[in-house]
Design an enzyme around this catalytic site. Structure first.
Site, PDB file in Angstrom:
ATOM      1  N   SER A 150      -1.818  -4.744  -6.611  1.00 45.09           N
ATOM      2  CA  SER A 150      -0.802  -5.782  -6.357  1.00 45.09           C
ATOM      3  C   SER A 150      -1.417  -7.144  -6.663  1.00 45.09           C
ATOM      4  O   SER A 150      -2.651  -7.285  -6.640  1.00 45.09           O
ATOM      5  CB  SER A 150      -0.394  -5.718  -4.880  1.00 45.09           C
ATOM      6  OG  SER A 150       0.331  -6.866  -4.504  1.00 45.09           O
ATOM      7  N   TYR A 158      -2.649  -5.706   4.224  1.00 46.61           N
ATOM      8  CA  TYR A 158      -2.213  -5.331   2.873  1.00 46.61           C
ATOM      9  C   TYR A 158      -3.121  -5.971   1.813  1.00 46.61           C
ATOM     10  O   TYR A 158      -3.634  -5.279   0.929  1.00 46.61           O
ATOM     11  CB  TYR A 158      -0.755  -5.741   2.679  1.00 46.61           C
ATOM     12  CG  TYR A 158      -0.136  -5.258   1.394  1.00 46.61           C
ATOM     13  CD1 TYR A 158       0.234  -3.922   1.239  1.00 46.61           C
ATOM     14  CD2 TYR A 158       0.083  -6.122   0.329  1.00 46.61           C
ATOM     15  CE1 TYR A 158       0.807  -3.472   0.053  1.00 46.61           C
ATOM     16  CE2 TYR A 158       0.658  -5.690  -0.854  1.00 46.61           C
ATOM     17  CZ  TYR A 158       1.021  -4.360  -0.988  1.00 46.61           C
ATOM     18  OH  TYR A 158       1.586  -3.913  -2.157  1.00 46.61           O
ATOM     19  N   LYS A 172      -5.693  -3.935  -0.720  1.00 50.51           N
ATOM     20  CA  LYS A 172      -5.568  -3.953  -2.187  1.00 50.51           C
ATOM     21  C   LYS A 172      -6.828  -4.546  -2.828  1.00 50.51           C
ATOM     22  O   LYS A 172      -7.224  -4.158  -3.929  1.00 50.51           O
ATOM     23  CB  LYS A 172      -4.313  -4.720  -2.611  1.00 50.51           C
ATOM     24  CG  LYS A 172      -2.998  -4.033  -2.209  1.00 50.51           C
ATOM     25  CD  LYS A 172      -2.800  -2.663  -2.863  1.00 50.51           C
ATOM     26  CE  LYS A 172      -1.411  -2.096  -2.609  1.00 50.51           C
ATOM     27  NZ  LYS A 172      -1.195  -0.777  -3.214  1.00 50.51           N
TER      28      LYS A 172
END
Ligand code: NDP
Length: 244
Positions: free
Chosen positions: A136, A149, A153
């Site tokens: 991402s 998150y 990532k």
């Protein structure tokens, strides 16, 4: 350029919804023998109705033993898309241990586990392979309330690089894609409020979010022979967000 995958077996994780589902459908249309893995059986039944040649595997990737049994039954895989991911967004000061663990268990540890199982099979088969990890822009840009998150990532990106380094001798290519917001079930949960979405969209030089198909096309390219010397690359699909 038409990309075909005839004669290749492809495993897509998180294929029940969103990007993973779209990748599975595209690979099926491109002639691959697709194994679609997810944890909600109804999603995979619906996928099977649309693409009857797809093999479905219902398993929770957090269950390592169950995953090993499930993958042992699918045969050698040539193409792997590590797509399954979760986003439990909370302010830094409120992040719970449960959310942190679930995020890392899914976005990092399950990718490691599935990749290790699949890459061993690729090595033993001796005909190489291609792996795409779905990362991402959040791996490279801090986003409000995305502590777990973004961190997961970022860790995934280093996993991608080490896999690229160590799997190259077996002609296994490893790359990652880095989309900005895509309006999948995950994207809609966070970005459906138009005023909130507009704040991020104004930072994207191309002025909009990304369509599912635009992510799918990049993944297919990285899986295909058209990208034969692309290895360890981080392909951003962000309308220029990260140049800003
Ligand atoms: P969705 O939430 O829409 O779909 C994710 C899929 O993964 C679902 O089918 C889900 O199953 C499955 N999944 C999640 N956890 C597990 C697990 N433990 N075991 C098996 N399957 C699991 O997500 P997206 O399609 O939006 O996201 C796909 C990938 O793209 C993720 O890695 C995400 O981080 C990344 N990404 C998404 C962006 C976006 O804006 N949407 C932007 C950038 C990257 P179930 O529904 O049953 O839980």
């Amino acid at each position: 350029m038409e990309i075909r995958f005839d004669g290749k077996r492809a495993l897509v994780t998180g294929a029940g919804k969103g990007i993973g589902r779209a990748v599975a459908v595209a690979l099926d249309k491109g002639g691959a023998q697709v194994v679609a893995l997810s944890r909600t059986g109804e999603d995979l039944e619906a996928l099977k109705k649309e693409c009857s040649d797809i093999t479905t595997v219902v398993v929770d990737l957090l269950d390592w033993d169950g995953t090993e049994v499930a993958l042992a039954g699918v045969g050698p895989v040539d193409l792997l898309v590590n797509n399954a991911g979760v986003a439990d967004n909370q302010p830094f000061l409120e992040v719970t241990r449960t959310a942190w663990d679930r995020t890392f268990d899914t976005n990092v540890k399950a990718v490691f586990h599935v990749s290790q199982l699949v890459a061993r099979g690729m090595r033993d088969k001796g005909s190489g392979g291609a792996i795409v990890n779905v990362s991402s822009v959040a791996s490279q840009r801090a986003l409000q309330n995305h502590t777990a998150y973004c961190s997961s990532k970022g860790a995934l990106d280093m996993l991608t690089k080490v896999m690229a380094l160590e799997l190259a001798p077996y002609k296994i290519r490893v790359n990652s894609v880095h989309p900005t917001v895509v309006m999948t079930p995950m994207g809609r949960k966070e970005w459906s409020d138009p005023s909130r979405a507009a704040v991020l969209q104004t930072r994207i030089p191309m002025g909009r979010f990304v369509e599912e198909e635009e992510v799918v096309n990049c993944i297919l390219f990285l899986l295909s022979n058209a990208s034969e010397m692309v290895h360890g690359a981080q392909l951003t699909i962000d309308g220029g967000l990260l140049v800003n």
